[in-house]
Every structure is written in structure tokens, then in C-alpha cells.
Design an enzyme around this catalytic site. Sequence first.
Site, short mmCIF file in Angstrom:
data_model
loop_
_atom_site.label_atom_id
_atom_site.label_comp_id
_atom_site.label_asym_id
_atom_site.label_seq_id
_atom_site.Cartn_x
_atom_site.Cartn_y
_atom_site.Cartn_z
CD GLU A 59 68.42 64.49 15.35
OE1 GLU A 59 69.21 64.66 16.29
OE2 GLU A 59 68.45 63.50 14.61
NE ARG A 77 69.99 59.49 18.27
CZ ARG A 77 70.18 60.29 19.31
NH1 ARG A 77 69.15 60.70 20.03
NH2 ARG A 77 71.39 60.69 19.66
CD GLU A 110 74.60 62.15 9.77
OE1 GLU A 110 73.42 62.43 9.99
OE2 GLU A 110 75.31 61.53 10.59
#
Length: 1349
Positions: A1281, A900, A822
Site C-alpha cells: 500500500e 488510519r 476483503e
Amino acid sequence: MNGTTADTETRSGSGSDELVFFVNGKKIVERNADPETSLLTYLRRKLGLTGTKLGCAEGGCGACTVMLSRYQTHTQQLLHFAVNACLAPLCSLHLVAVTTVEGIGSVARKLHPVQERIARAHGSQCGFCTPGIVMSMYALLRNNTTPNMADVEEAFQGNLCRCTGYRPILEGYKTFTVEGGCCGGRGRDNGCCMVNGSGAEESSEEVIDESTSLFNAADFTPFDPTQEVIFPPELMSLTKGERSASLCFRGDRATWLQPDSLDEFLRLKWKHPEARVVVGNTEVGIEVKFKNMVYPVILAPAFIPELNEVRHTEDGVVFGAACTLSHMGAVLRQEVETLPPHRTEVFLAILEQLRWFAGLQIRNVAAVGGNIMTASPISDLNPVFMATGCKLTLFDKDGSRVVRMDESFFTGYRRTTVRPQEVLVSIEIPYSKKNQFVSAFKQSPRREDDISIVTAAMSVTFHPGTDTVEDLRLSYGGMAATTTLATQTEKKLLGRRWGEELLQDACSSLAEELTLDPSAPGGMVTYRRTLTLSLFYKFYLTVLQKLRDQGVKAEEVRSDCQSAADVFHPETPSSVQVYQAVPEGRGQDDVVGRPIMHLSALKQATGEAVYCDDVPLYENELYLSLITSSRAHAHILSIDTSAAESMPGVVCCVFADDIPGSNATGPVQYDETILADRQVTCVGHIIGAVVADTQLHAQRAAKAVRIQYEELQPVVTIQEAIAAQSFYQPIRTLQNGDLEAGFKQADHILEGEMHMGGQEHFYLETNVTLAVPRGEDGEMELFVSTQSASKTQSLVAKALGVPANRVVVRVKRMGGGFGGKETRTTVLSTVVAVAANKLKRPVRCMLDRDEDMLVTGGRHPFFGKYKVGFLNSGKVVALDVSYYSNAGNSMDLSLSVMERALFHMENSYSVANVRGRGFLCRTNLPSNTAFRGFGGPQGMMVAESWMTDVAQSLGRPTDEVRRLNLYVEGDSTPYNQILNQFTLDRCWDECLSRSGYQQCRAAVDLYNRQNRWTKRGLAIVPTKFGISFTALFLNQAGALVHIYTDGSVLLTHGGTEMGQGLHTKMVQVASRVLGIPCSKIHISETSTNTVPNTSPTAASASSDLNGAAVQNACEILEKRLEPYKTQNPKGSWEDWVRAAYFDRVNLSANGFYKTPDLGYDFDSNSGRAFNYFTYGVACSEVEIDCLTGARKNLSSTIVMDVGHSLNPAIDIGQVEGAFVQGLGLFTMEELHYSPQGVLLTRGPGSYKIPGFGDIPTRLTVSLLRDAPNDKAIFSSKAVGEPPLFLAAANFYAIKDAITAARGESGISGPFRLDSPASTERIRNACSDRFTKLCPPAEPGTFSPWSVQV
Ligand SMILES: Cc1cc2nc3c(=O)[nH]c(=O)nc-3n(C[C@H](O)[C@H](O)[C@H](O)COP(=O)(O)OP(=O)(O)OC[C@H]3O[C@@H](n4cnc5c(N)ncnc54)[C@H](O)[C@@H]3O)c2cc1C
Ligand code: FES
Ligand code: FES
């Protein structure tokens, strides 16, 4: 060539001989064979056969598997065997036929059934492992056309896949086996035997629209072994006509001498005592590649008859030293079948070690002599050879001698008594005697294809008819610098009776004799010491049982101890996949919701799919190799490139001064450098690069660059960062309710801690970039394996000092990403772009696996500290949790990862009063980054730890306490998001019933009562995963759709394909909206000049975002075409397109989408954080061996709410792949760092991801039915995920089993278990009489080999 038995060395003079071999039936005559070139490099670079992949270069992943075939003149037999092309020296291939994945079939020509079945069974996601797996299966079928599943599993011991979770590969290939054999489509009309897809069990519930079929074996091309490619007839006659196998090949640095007689071999060894003998090259190849060893003379004796013979003597079987382990295994198996059992105890012990020795590709080439002569302290065979007194025959020019492998044979680390001029010619393995019992043990982190932590072999002989010890040999590996015998203990036990007293004395004596320095290399000191006793205990029990079986009066083995002596035998996995079929009556043309195959799968299976490094070489292309820091924190004092620059092929070095734009880089903040500027902040920090004509030249030169450092104190671990208050800002807090009141209300308060290790992405394809300067206006084109084309574009433009419109980034496909591609891909792509810009020539670099692991970072290690308040009922009312993540040397995405984690700190439980704080530790490790789950798993893992503590402290079943605390519809999260369309309770109930939880619990408890040393554990764990990027602006996507005048459609969108099937789903979406078959739609690549400003393909949201953008574009086009459909309702798609075109209608459209109503604000704790949630529940049962810490994953049942699945095959593939990756995270994968911050685990040899043998024996995946999601495309949900965390069920099942083991020692209540639950942690937590004899050294009194970062 092929002179006579003459001295090849002198005969060849200045030149080399010709190497003749065949590749896919084509004859190759190589006159310049370099002894240091591997078959893999030759195939890929010289022959352009790029189907065979490079995944590790160390024989540990199987991506490079090819089949070799050889005609053996002495047996007149053809031999086919799978090998790792990365370790096979080119020079070893004389008169060999090589078959690569391209040689057995292609999409254009005809697929081989092995290629077709893996693809159609959904066993290929990113596809990078696929050619290797195809070739392992192909080689198996060439040797055995009717294998059973055990054969298939053995064939795959040396293959890894990081995407699929292995289940679909096994299901697809089951159709070749006797267990799952199918009519191959011949009985289509009468009903194929496999018509129920995977042949899986039927679902117990009779639901009409429920399907358990993901593929239809009836569609498979039948397998006809008679159609196989034949061995080249010319090669056969060449082999038969060959008078001598003597050869000589000269390379830049090494000469390869292949003698064909023992005399010649001995003479050469006499002349070159320093020469390296190479047979399988599985040891020497690693030394050359990873330890920078140069061996100027290589002697290859593989064709000398004496070194290959197998002879039977009165005392045993003699194997030539070059016999491969596979061959030795086959011979010994034959012996075991024919001889009386008492004569084959030694053979059985060797076979047991061979079962877990590397993978088949290695065993097919590695020689028994190579294992002995390497003298590795963790060799698996040497302990058996030593314990049983095998005899070695050594030769030199003047004669021979026989030595016994005893305590004097190994003289030091990798040293033996064999003299430099001597060679090992054979080994005699003895028959066992009456009254002799032999066992061998190997304990490793992963059972298959792993090096030992401790390995042992034990042999005891009794006085006839008694249990009195006459002779005893206890040999251990992994406990000293050499394989060692516990001679003192042996002596003490002679003449003693085999009973409890002997056991106690043996254990005390072994604990004293086999000590280890607390700083010993390899670490795990307490564990290794305990293992020496545990393994002896297993031997003790085994022998007791055998004595009794023979009628000797010996102590009885307690029934609850018997399972401790059981030898592990893998069970063939079985599985069920359940999903809701599309409603009856829906047209066949509408492919949404159907399990269609990944659109590239067939190409991936044939090797035709092009990955970045498969792009053919440009004519003037150069190769780049990185220069990286060897210090964690230091000032750079000087860099000396003189040696490097004078090396062959080197063009130049690149340093910070060569960057025309800005050296400051970073995905969010520009807090990194592209190339280090005076200071380095981690080992692996990129300082510069060398550019050369070839990869080998660039790599060698990079290693020759000398750097002087002034070392500074590094911060390596989270604990060190806490002590130094080394944190990045901000420190995030997420708070709700009244914490103080909550704790007041609580009946109980408990505190706890948990550490979670990081994780290496281990995408099979490492980072790779090819940068091509376009020659004008500063334009550059880059081919990159990245999830983030736009980020690459902007950071490259910034580095080059050009506007972004001059840089085009293209991504065709990736061989896996998982978050690792990423942002961290830019550390390589910017450097490559700078080099290409400097030289104005194309530059390429594909990182080696060890470099990739060193420089790119991985999942953040987390440390969680919690205080939890709860009522007597188990209801949690207050939670105060602090998370500390090891962010590394730059910010990267660490803040979002931490956010998160905080958003998932309560997992799926309603907690009224809560505070979570997140600290990002600034350390001198490579920057950690995104990894599937992105902090969510770490957040939830700590939640499950306190939930388990609560249940254990109350003495209540964990499932009840979890259920009691579970959210319900309408509840609000700590960040004030109301849970609507809440399906977790349905997932929970379905999981309970599908797993038969209650019956299973009762069975586990019964098992545990009946077994002292093996315990079972059970856990059910929920997950609730928020879908959206937490950074608001990323929740957007674009698409570009062109319709050409022939009706074909070119679809482009912002997402990248990394195996997750995104392109397939996007084609399904476009197909439905445009109303045309998928075959008319093509996705070529992702590129920044078609769809700009794309978000990274991440956060599971790519199907939602890009799907909606594709839908938008297609709807625009559909509207434009509508008048032509109305005018000509009976016309075809092509008619309408043509009509529109001639009517001058724009047949190209952009689509765009942004997720509505998002925008959370931490300061006010308001605004929607997530678009919706994906829910799931898993229940797992495990078994642990309390003596060794080994674990078996017995069963897992997963129920996942993915809305209305766009493609059940892809979604189930994601669930299974994520789950197995989670299994790695929570139970297996361990990155080891030295206290100085050096990564010690840099490849598949030392870093173990799950293999084929690690998947649950019984696996059920069910997609929740009737659960439409009105927040995403066609009512689907994100899936990439969320399922990963569900593997925590295995971790907590292990904890449950350990709890039972501790109960045997009278220990109860909560205890800390860090993740991963490795064999070491499991064993150490099962406190018992053996662990007590091996107390750990006092922390702080020594410097450990590795530290918990
Ligand atoms: C992926 C992988 C997994 C592995 N797994 C295991 C494992 O599970 N257990 C384990 O024990 N090992 C393991 N190994 C180590 C290795 O495979 C074995 O030691 C193997 O037996 C070496 O044999 P070889 O023929 O490949 O040796 P080579 O690399 O060809 O040679 C090894 C050494 O032996 C010397 N030598 C070889 N033959 C002779 C001879 N006749 N006379 C004198 N010297 C000789 C060579 O000079 C050299 O120093 C693994 C290696 C790899 C790459
Ligand atoms: S590349 Fe050869 S085994 Fe990994
Ligand atoms: S499909 Fe196996 S590694 Fe990706």
C-alpha cells in the site's frame, strides 16, 4: 449450406446454416449458432478455452483479446487482426481462423516468446489481463515482425492492466522492437545486447552492489517468426471455393442474415426496415448487453464487395461503409504519403481523430458506416465529416441518392435523415483545396481509448493569397443532442480577416451559440463550454501559423503561445529500476533478495492459470443473477417475479425467506442484510436473485423482475450527511499537545477544505463465487475470489445456519483485489451459497463489470476541513483537521479506514499541537470499503493540501517548507509512537538528487516563462505508512507445511494470492529456511480447512505475518530433520526426509506468528499503533495544457524504503503498480453519481483507469539501500500500500503548474483543488479570458447531472 445467391432467409426455412470456423487450428462446425452469442462465451463455455478472460464485456479492457485471421480472396492476402472476443458475434466468424492464447504456446508444450517475455520481465502480476496483452502483442508481430515502440504502444491502446503499472510489460516487449531488439540469447557468452536487464540507463553512481537488472534478456527464447502457426490450409481452400457468403442463423430471439450481394442486402432491408445492420457490433453489442435492446433481425453486410471497396474519384476517396477504421486509416496514411500536403488536410484531421479513437481491437472491426449511422453526439469522426462536407451514398431497393453531411443530416439524438429502408453504402471524403486548413480535436478524460467530452473539427478556406475567410465550418460534438455546426458564428466570420479581432468575436459568438443547459447529461457544463472556445483558439493559432508558413501576411503568433497549437505526440517511456543486489558470496540457492519471477507468471501468460470462473462447469450446475434495487432509499412495496419465472431456463428466485440461518451480515458489525428485507438503502442493494440454467437466462430473468417502491429521501453526499448529521458512531478524535497554545504561538493561521473522490477497485476479475453443496451434514465447498477466506466461511455458515466446520472456502488466485475483495465479496458469496443450499445444486455467479461496480462499493470519498497555524519560517505548529468520509449504507470497515486516515493526518511532518476528528457519514450509497492504502492516502492528501497552502501563502518553495517540517529520528507522532530507524530523510535526499530537483525546478520555471498556454509543474512528496492492522487481533497468521516422502513440500499459509506475489515470497522464505530450491515447494491454494481463522490478506502486512508463520513452521521441520542431516551430512534433502519418515518423524508442522508489542488505545492515546513504518518519497514533473486541462506525466522519481527486499522484482512491481493506481486516484478516476444516488459510471467506457499511455515518460524507482528492518521477516518491509500515496506528487505538480497559469491572470496565493485533478478541474482552475466567457450557473438554481459525493 453455401447454396447460391438464393434468398437465404426463405431457403433456410425452419433451420439455420452451418457456421464453419477454426479455433487454434481445429475446425468447428456449428449448426446452432445463436446470433446473440459472443465469441468469448463460446470459447469459454462451449470449447472450454478459458485462457481468454472476461473483464468488462464492452470492449474496454482488452482481457478478451484474440486474433482473427481471414483470407481475402479479392486481394489474395491473409489478414491477421486483434479483436475483442466479448463483442465479436459468433455468427460473424464464418471462414475465420481464431487464435487464442492457448493456441500459441503453453508451459507444458512450448512457450511462445510473447508469453515468455511478459512473464520473465515481471509484466504479469494477477495475470488476468495477461492473455489479452499477450494476444495484442502476438497479433502485432504477426503483421510486423520488427515493430517499433510506437507500434507496440498502439497495439496496447485497448488493453488495461490494474496491477503492474505497465512499465514491465513495455520493457519485456521492447525486446521485440527495433529500439530494444536483442540477440534473443544467441550471444549469451559474448555478452547479450540486453545483458543489463531492461536495457535501462545505468545508475549515475558507481556502486558495486547496486543492480538495475530485473531480468536478463539473454535468457529469452529467440523469436523466430517463421515458426508461427500457419493459416489452416483447409480453411484457405474452403474460402477460395466458397461461392456465396450468404448465411442465415436463427437463435432464441434473433435471426442473423448475412447477404452476400448488395441487391440481396437492399431487398432484406426493404423487407425488414426495423432490422439492425451489424458490421463491427461495437455499438449494437453494447446496446444489446447494457441497454437491454432486442433486435429480432440482424443484417450483416460485411462481405458485400460494394461496402468494402475503396475508390478514388476526382474529388476524394470513397470508402465502402463497412470498411473498418483500421483499413480507412491505412488508406489515408498512404494518401498523405503520396499526395501534396494541401490536398490531405481532411485526411490528416481524420487520422488525428483515429489515433485516439477507441483501441486497436475496436478499430480493427468498427466500420466507418457504423460510426456515422450510430449518430452519436460524441462521435469523433462525424464532426470531421460534417466540417468538410463529406458525401454519403444511400441505397434502397429502388435506387440511390447522395446526401451531404451538413447541419440537416442529424435530425435528433441518434437520428438521421436516412430512411428505415435505406442503407449507407459509401462515404466520399474530399481532398482539401489550396487555401483550406482543417483541424480536428478530441478532449476526453483519458487520452487513449476514451469517449469524448467535446470533440470538434474546423475547416477554413481563405481567399487565395490572403487571410480573409471565404468559407468556415465549425463542427462540434458533445455540445448538443447531435453533432452540430456553429452556423451563426460561421456566418459572422465570413469575409473577416484571420486575426485577434476575429478571435474575440468568434469566442463571444461561440459562447452565445453553443450553450448547454446546466443540467445537461454528461455534466461538466462550464468545462464543455469553455472547451469550445479553447479549441477554436488552438485552431486559430494553427491556421495563423500555416498562413504565415505559406507567406500570407497574417498576424504573428507570439512565441509564448506557440506551444498551445502543438499536437500531442506521445513519447516512448523509459525507466530505471535500482536495488541493492544480494551480497557477493551468498549462495545461488538462497533466493531471498533476488528478483525471481512470480511463480504463476508463465501459466498466467499462457492462459493455463485457473481463476475461479475457469473451474469447469459441474454437470448439474446453475447460474445466478442478482436482483438489485434501482432506488437509493425506499420501502419495497411488492416484488413481481411472474414474468421472470416463466422465462426459459429459470429454476427459481431466491429472497430473504430462503435464508435458513441469519439474514444479518457484515464484516465487523452485523448491520447489513444478505437480501433486502422490506427496505433498500442504496441503488444496487441486493434484493434477491434468479437462478437459471445459463448466465444469459438468469440475467434476462433478473431484469424481468418488477419491483414497486415507496421512495424515501436519500442522503447521497457528504455535505447532505453533514446537514442531516447522519453519522455512524463513534466519532473518532486523535489529539496531542495543546491546540490553543499552538494557534497562539502561530504567526499565521489559515483555513482550507478539500474533497477527494472515491475510487473503483477495478480488479480485472470481477467478483465470483461457485458454491457446491456436498450433500451431507450441511457441508458446502465454495470457490471464491476473495482476500478473506475465513470471513467468507463464517458469514456463509451464519447464513446457512451451520457451524463453520461445514463450510470450506478455497481460493486459488484472484485476478486482482486491492482491498475490494476483503469484505465486499461476501455480499455475493453468501447469496450464491443460499441459492446452492436451497437447490442442493452447484451455483455459480461471476458479476458483470457494471454489476460489480454497482453493488460492491469502493474507496471512501473524503472531505477534509483544516485550520493550520504556522510560523514565519514555515514551521507548522498547530493543526486542527476534520475528516468526513462517505461510508455508505453500512459500517463495513469504515471506522478502521477513518482511524488510519487519522493516523496519517500529519503525513510525515512533525506537528506539536494537533487534533484530528473523523466523521463517518451514513449515506445511501453502496457501502464503501477497503482500498489499497485504507484511508491513509486520504489522510495524507489533506495534509499535503495544507502544506501547499502554507508554502503558497508565504510565497516559499513547497519543497523547502516540506523539508523544514519533516520528522527526524526520535520524533514522536501524534499517537505517541517514537520514530526509530527513521529513513525518510535519506529517501528525501536521494530523491532530490536522483530527480535533479533543483535543475528541474529551474527548467520548469524557465519553461513557464516562455509558454503562456502550456505550463509545467514540479512537486516532491513524502510518505510514512504505518504497518499493522489497526485492529489488534488481526495481526496474527498461520501456516501449514507438509513434507512428502519424495521430498516435495506443500506449503499453505493464511494469505491469498491476488497478483502481489505473496505466494512467491512465501516460497522464497520456506526455501531459505529449509535450504531447498523453490522448485521443490508448491503452494496449491488458500483454504479454510488447512489454515483456520486467517486474517484477510490486507494492510500490506501479509508477507510479514504469513512469512513469519511460514518461517516458524519450516524451522520446526528443519529442527526435526536436523539429526538426519547430522547423521548423513553428505546426503540429499530427499535422503534426510526419507530417513526421518522411516524413523516415524512428523513431517508436517503448523507455524504461527503474532506481531509483538502492539495495542493502541484511542481513549488514552497510548500503546503502539504500528509495528514499524514504510517510507518513501516521490518527485514528479508534469505538463498541463491550460486550454484543455490535458496533462502529461513527464517524469517521476520514486525512492522507497522496503528494508531488505525479499524480492526486488516483486517489490518494484508493487511500487510501480501502486503508483500508477495512485495516479488514477489523484488525477483521473471519477465516479459520477446522480443527485438520486445512481452510479452513472459503470464500466471502462465511462470510468477511466490509467492506460499504457498514462505512465510517466521517465520513471525511476529506487529501493533504498542499506536499510534493514529488524521488525519483519528477513529484515524486509511491507510494500503493497505505501507507494500508492506517492502519486500525490503528480497531483501537487499539477497544482504547481496551475499556480503558474493563474499567475498569468494575476491570481496568486492558496486555492482549493479537489482530487482527482481531472482535465475538467485543471481547465476550470486555469482562470483566463476564455473561462470568463463561460461563467458557471449559480449553484442551487438547477439539478446537476452528477454530484460530488
Ligand atoms: C470500447 C469502445 C470504444 C469506442 N470508442 C469510440 C471513440 O473513441 N469514438 C467514437 O466516435 N466512437 C467510439 N465507439 C463507438 C463505435 O465503436 C463506433 O461508433 C463504430 O464506428 C461503430 O461501428 P460498428 O461497425 O462497430 O457498428 P455496429 O455496432 O455494427 O453498428 C452501429 C450502427 O450503425 C448502423 N449501421 C452500420 N452500418 C450501416 C450501414 N451500412 N447502413 C445503415 N446503417 C448501418 C447499425 O444499424 C447500427 O445502428 C467506441 C465503442 C466501443 C465499444
Ligand atoms: S472483456 Fe472484452 S474488452 Fe473487456
Ligand atoms: S496483472 Fe494486469 S490486471 Fe493484474
